[in-house]
Design an enzyme around this catalytic site. Structure first.
Site, short mmCIF file in Angstrom:
data_model
loop_
_atom_site.label_atom_id
_atom_site.label_comp_id
_atom_site.label_asym_id
_atom_site.label_seq_id
_atom_site.Cartn_x
_atom_site.Cartn_y
_atom_site.Cartn_z
N ASP A 86 57.83 66.11 104.51
CA ASP A 86 56.74 65.71 103.60
C ASP A 86 56.60 66.66 102.41
O ASP A 86 55.51 66.84 101.87
CB ASP A 86 55.41 65.63 104.37
N ASP A 115 54.87 61.64 94.33
CA ASP A 115 54.17 60.66 95.17
C ASP A 115 52.71 60.61 94.74
O ASP A 115 52.05 61.64 94.64
CB ASP A 115 54.25 61.06 96.65
N ARG A 144 63.12 53.67 94.13
CA ARG A 144 61.75 54.04 93.78
C ARG A 144 61.65 54.54 92.34
O ARG A 144 61.38 55.71 92.09
CB ARG A 144 61.16 55.07 94.75
#
Length: 241
Positions: free
Chosen positions: A120, A149, A200
């Site tokens: 993460d 993000d 993405r």
């Protein structure tokens, strides 16, 4: 000695940057009304470090008196009303990334972020409940998770003139189909270069996203992906396989 800016579309006043954002993040003021904070060391923490400036509660316009690499041992949390202004120096962050958590009015300009390791770990992670954010002229690559993000009800954000490379998942906007609170998300992405990143560019769920004048080259899986309740406007794109 006068401050020499590396590009010419900003006037001689350092803080003129704060009025130049476009799109949903255009109201971000960063540390416009605070004093200058001078980063004088490449150390991860301590007096004169970037981390020390970012954790302070008062508004600050952070500038650098040094060039080089800052090795982050943990995510660097950025508090509200901060400008991290890397113009005039070459600053690379590695090891971990920036975390914008429950903050507002943050401007990040002219940084390199590369080589983030750990679960993460994103280059720039904007969650939860962050707003009025502008990411400008940054270079990002080679992180274990995403490069940027934007999730968990973070909104009114612009990402502009950034270079994304050496990576799989470049940018995520809205993380999970169950997070209906992300309907509030509003993001503008413009004049960015997605250079060989696989997917993405960005990936969207919920919210409203405006993409214009972006260049996506040699993607591996897909360019732009729109999922649950996403509203996206794409203007003047350039896609090259």
């Amino acid at each position: 000695m006068a401050l020499c800016l590396p590009y010419t579309n900003v006037d001689s006043c350092l803080r003129a940057l704060a009025g130049q954002a476009e799109g949903f993040g255009r109201f971000a003021i960063g540390g416009l009304h605070g004093p200058l904070y001078h980063v004088t060391t490449l150390a991860d923490d301590g007096p004169g470090s970037l981390r020390d400036g970012c954790r302070r509660k008062e508004p600050l316009w952070i500038v650098f008196e040094v060039s080089g690499t800052i090795n982050l041992s943990s995510e660097l949390a950025v508090s509200s009303y901060k400008t991290i202004d890397g113009r005039g120096q070459r600053i690379k962050l590695t090891g971990k990334g920036l975390r914008l958590r429950e903050c507002e009015h943050v401007i990040i300009c002219n940084l390199e972020l590369e080589g983030g390791r750990g679960p993460d770990v994103d280059g720039i992670q904007i969650k939860p409940n962050a707003k009025h954010i502008w990411i400008d002229r940054c270079s990002l690559g080679d992180y274990d998770d995403g490069l940027i993000d934007i999730t968990r009800q973070s909104t009114d954000i612009t990402v502009s003139r950034c270079h994304f490379s050496q990576h799989d998942r470049a940018m995520l906007i809205g993380a999970d189909p169950s997070h209906i609170g992300d309907r509030c998300i509003r993001v503008t992405v413009h004049h960015c270069f997605f250079d060989g990143t696989r997917q993405r560019h960005p990936r969207l769920r919920f919210g409203k996203v405006h993409l214009y004048n972006n260049y996506t080259r040699n993607w591996g899986i897909y360019a732009v992906g729109a999922g649950v309740e996403a509203e996206v406007m794409i203007l003047l794109p350039f896609f090259l396989l």
